[in-house]
Design a protein around this motif. Structure first.
Motif, PDB file in Angstrom:
ATOM      1  N   GLU A  58       0.892  -1.139  -0.319  1.00 15.03           N
ATOM      2  CA  GLU A  58       0.041  -0.070   0.072  1.00 15.03           C
ATOM      3  C   GLU A  58       0.792   1.030  -0.080  1.00 15.03           C
ATOM      4  O   GLU A  58       0.092   2.368  -0.521  1.00 15.03           O
ATOM      5  N   LEU A  59       2.399   0.870   0.570  1.00 14.15           N
ATOM      6  CA  LEU A  59       2.912   2.400  -0.082  1.00 14.15           C
ATOM      7  C   LEU A  59       4.450   2.608  -0.913  1.00 14.15           C
ATOM      8  O   LEU A  59       4.634   3.928  -0.619  1.00 14.15           O
ATOM      9  N   GLU A  60       3.530   2.323  -2.064  1.00 12.78           N
ATOM     10  CA  GLU A  60       4.669   1.993  -2.969  1.00 12.78           C
ATOM     11  C   GLU A  60       4.555   2.941  -3.962  1.00 12.78           C
ATOM     12  O   GLU A  60       5.646   3.506  -4.667  1.00 12.78           O
ATOM     13  N   GLU A  61       3.117   3.338  -3.984  1.00 14.91           N
ATOM     14  CA  GLU A  61       2.905   5.111  -4.788  1.00 14.91           C
ATOM     15  C   GLU A  61       3.926   5.755  -4.746  1.00 14.91           C
ATOM     16  O   GLU A  61       3.959   6.024  -2.523  1.00 14.91           O
ATOM     17  N   VAL A  62       4.554   6.383  -4.680  1.00 16.84           N
ATOM     18  CA  VAL A  62       4.899   8.115  -3.945  1.00 16.84           C
ATOM     19  C   VAL A  62       4.726   9.034  -4.341  1.00 16.84           C
ATOM     20  O   VAL A  62       3.212   8.919  -3.634  1.00 16.84           O
ATOM     21  N   GLY A  63       4.629   9.312  -2.497  1.00 16.56           N
ATOM     22  CA  GLY A  63       4.476   9.900  -1.834  1.00 16.56           C
ATOM     23  C   GLY A  63       3.421   9.519  -0.742  1.00 16.56           C
ATOM     24  O   GLY A  63       2.301  10.704   0.023  1.00 16.56           O
ATOM     25  N   THR A  64       3.084   8.175  -0.728  1.00 10.80           N
ATOM     26  CA  THR A  64       2.244   7.806   0.130  1.00 10.80           C
ATOM     27  C   THR A  64       2.457   7.976   1.560  1.00 10.80           C
ATOM     28  O   THR A  64       4.068   7.580   1.799  1.00 10.80           O
ATOM     29  N   ARG A  65       2.611   7.884   2.336  1.00 11.43           N
ATOM     30  CA  ARG A  65       2.993   8.340   3.652  1.00 11.43           C
ATOM     31  C   ARG A  65       1.314   6.912   5.324  1.00 11.43           C
ATOM     32  O   ARG A  65       0.899   7.391   4.768  1.00 11.43           O
ATOM     33  N   LEU A  66       2.863   6.944   6.408  1.00  9.67           N
ATOM     34  CA  LEU A  66       1.550   6.513   7.255  1.00  9.67           C
ATOM     35  C   LEU A  66       1.553   7.507   8.206  1.00  9.67           C
ATOM     36  O   LEU A  66       2.856   8.435   8.431  1.00  9.67           O
ATOM     37  N   ALA A  67       0.496   7.921   9.147  1.00 10.50           N
ATOM     38  CA  ALA A  67       0.420   9.392  10.214  1.00 10.50           C
ATOM     39  C   ALA A  67      -0.210   8.135  11.146  1.00 10.50           C
ATOM     40  O   ALA A  67      -1.613   7.822  11.149  1.00 10.50           O
ATOM     41  N   PRO A  68       0.160   7.906  12.728  1.00 10.36           N
ATOM     42  CA  PRO A  68      -0.169   7.125  13.521  1.00 10.36           C
ATOM     43  C   PRO A  68      -1.458   7.893  14.324  1.00 10.36           C
ATOM     44  O   PRO A  68      -2.034   9.449  13.728  1.00 10.36           O
ATOM     45  N   TRP A  69      -2.634   7.475  14.560  1.00 11.79           N
ATOM     46  CA  TRP A  69      -3.760   7.915  15.565  1.00 11.79           C
ATOM     47  C   TRP A  69      -4.321   7.000  16.320  1.00 11.79           C
ATOM     48  O   TRP A  69      -5.220   7.912  17.495  1.00 11.79           O
ATOM     49  N   ALA A  70      -3.676   6.008  16.697  1.00  8.38           N
ATOM     50  CA  ALA A  70      -4.008   5.190  18.156  1.00  8.38           C
ATOM     51  C   ALA A  70      -2.659   4.681  18.276  1.00  8.38           C
ATOM     52  O   ALA A  70      -2.035   3.909  17.537  1.00  8.38           O
TER      53      ALA A  70
END
Length: 144
Positions: A58-70
């Motif tokens: 799911e993170l292979e697309e350039v510019g995709t990132r993760l942001a924590p919420w819990a």
């Protein structure tokens, strides 16, 4: 921030659900669960992780990132999957196991994910099998 998360924080604030899941809040009264601090720490930790582990597809697309919420008391982390040019209202949930390489992608907003897990309508092979509890527990996070 996604609008559902803003409403969730406005209603419940930084909080603990069933003695297991911690909802992170920007400027949380309990510094251990401050969303901004977690964002900084997790961004750095994930950059180091990708040096030794393969990123989820799911993170292979350039510019995709993760942001924590819990997070959980076991150390699992719940993230938003932030894709370029995607409205925050459409951010979905990624769950990472605490001490392993497993990831899950759930096509739900943070609030929908939380409601569905608490109602037993969504299961995760990463989150504790003891969550949710049969008798709900909730508490707002206070300064320590």
């Amino acid at each position: 921030m996604p609008p559902d998360y803003k409403e969730l924080i406005h209603t419940y604030g930084g909080s603990n659900w069933d003695d297991y899941l911690y909802l992170l809040e920007p400027g949380c009264p309990n510094d251990d669960y401050d969303l901004i601090e977690w964002e900084d720490q997790q961004t750095e930790a994930l950059e180091r992780l990708w040096e030794v582990e393969k990123k989820p597809e799911e993170l292979e697309e350039v510019g995709t990132r993760l942001a924590p919420w819990a997070t959980t008391d076991n150390g699992e982390c719940l993230y938003w999957l932030v894709r370029p040019n995607t409205d925050p209202a459409e951010w979905t949930v990624m769950v990472n196991e605490a001490r392993g390489e497993r990831w899950e992608h759930h096509h739900a907003t943070a609030t929908r994910f939380l409601v569905d897990v608490l109602n037993g309508d969504l299961s995760s092979s990463i989150l504790s099998s003891l969550f949710p509890l049969h008798v709900r527990k909730f508490r707002q996070l206070r300064p320590v």
